[in-house]
Design an enzyme around this catalytic site. Structure first.
Site, short mmCIF file in Angstrom:
data_model
loop_
_atom_site.label_atom_id
_atom_site.label_comp_id
_atom_site.label_asym_id
_atom_site.label_seq_id
_atom_site.Cartn_x
_atom_site.Cartn_y
_atom_site.Cartn_z
N TYR A 14 33.13 71.31 -66.11
CA TYR A 14 33.92 70.62 -65.09
C TYR A 14 35.19 69.96 -65.62
O TYR A 14 35.97 69.43 -64.85
CB TYR A 14 33.05 69.56 -64.41
N HIS A 19 38.09 67.60 -59.14
CA HIS A 19 37.11 66.55 -58.89
C HIS A 19 37.00 65.59 -60.08
O HIS A 19 36.44 64.50 -59.95
CB HIS A 19 35.75 67.18 -58.60
N TYR A 64 25.95 63.26 -62.00
CA TYR A 64 26.92 64.07 -61.28
C TYR A 64 27.60 63.19 -60.24
O TYR A 64 27.14 62.09 -59.91
CB TYR A 64 26.28 65.33 -60.70
N ASN A 66 27.84 62.91 -57.08
CA ASN A 66 27.10 62.38 -55.94
C ASN A 66 26.14 61.26 -56.31
O ASN A 66 25.58 60.62 -55.42
CB ASN A 66 26.32 63.50 -55.24
N ASP A 91 39.43 61.22 -56.92
CA ASP A 91 40.27 62.23 -56.28
C ASP A 91 40.20 62.00 -54.77
O ASP A 91 39.28 61.35 -54.28
CB ASP A 91 39.77 63.64 -56.62
N ASN A 112 31.77 61.66 -51.76
CA ASN A 112 30.37 61.40 -52.05
C ASN A 112 30.15 60.45 -53.23
O ASN A 112 29.17 59.71 -53.26
CB ASN A 112 29.62 62.70 -52.27
#
Length: 185
Positions: A14, A19, A64, A66, A91, A112
């Protein structure tokens, strides 16, 4: 004590994605402050330093996106921090690429990571630095946020990162939020 939290997803997969712009800003701030995010604590990687005698904690949750709130809640509890002692870098799909906006509080706006922080700490009264990543036009939101910036967008976001680092440094030196909103928004 003040805490700067960058939102993102952990792992090389990632790194550099839209994100993870929160991680990118915190990494840039760490470089500016000559510290390294190496300490693993409370589901996060952190670095600490002092600015004008006040302790500063830089944070990248290793949950993560969320589940970002779990790390934030644990760190706030451990260090006995109030919501006004933290600022979150995130973001924002609803802003043009590279647009920077400081908010003193507010709803999750569909993000989220922010939603989970609000649920975990029980309030939306904490500051956020939002960096626009724009809404996708030819792909799904999930595919969009998990891809890197390209071309001119990468340049514009790099400039927004630099501006965010300046804003955060000013906040860490004691400038208040209304002053900073007038200066940076």
């Amino acid at each position: 004590m003040k805490m700067v939290i960058g939102l993102g997803n952990p792992g090389k997969k990632y790194a550099g994605t839209k994100h993870n712009v929160g991680f990118m800003v915190v990494d840039s701030l760490a470089q500016h402050l000559n510290v390294h995010l190496t300490k693993l604590e409370h589901d996060a990687v952190t670095a600490s330093t002092r600015i004008d005698g006040e302790k500063v904690l830089l944070v990248e949750p290793q949950t993560y996106m969320n589940e970002s709130g779990r790390a934030v809640k644990q760190l706030m509890h451990f260090y006995k921090l109030a919501p006004e002692d933290i600022i979150v870098v995130q973001d924002d799909l609803d802003m043009p690429v590279g647009k920077l906006r400081l908010r003193a509080r507010g709803s999750a706006g569909g993000h989220n990571g922010i939603k989970d922080i609000i649920n975990n700490i029980g309030t939306n009264d904490f500051a956020r630095v939002k960096i626009g990543i724009a809404h996708p036009t030819q792909t799904t939101v999930v595919d969009w946020v998990l891809t890197p910036f390209k071309g001119d967008n990468a340049i514009v976001v790099g400039e927004a990162q630099d501006l965010a680092v300046s804003l955060l440094f000013d906040w860490l030196q004691g400038e208040d939020l209304p002053e900073l909103m007038n200066k940076y928004n």
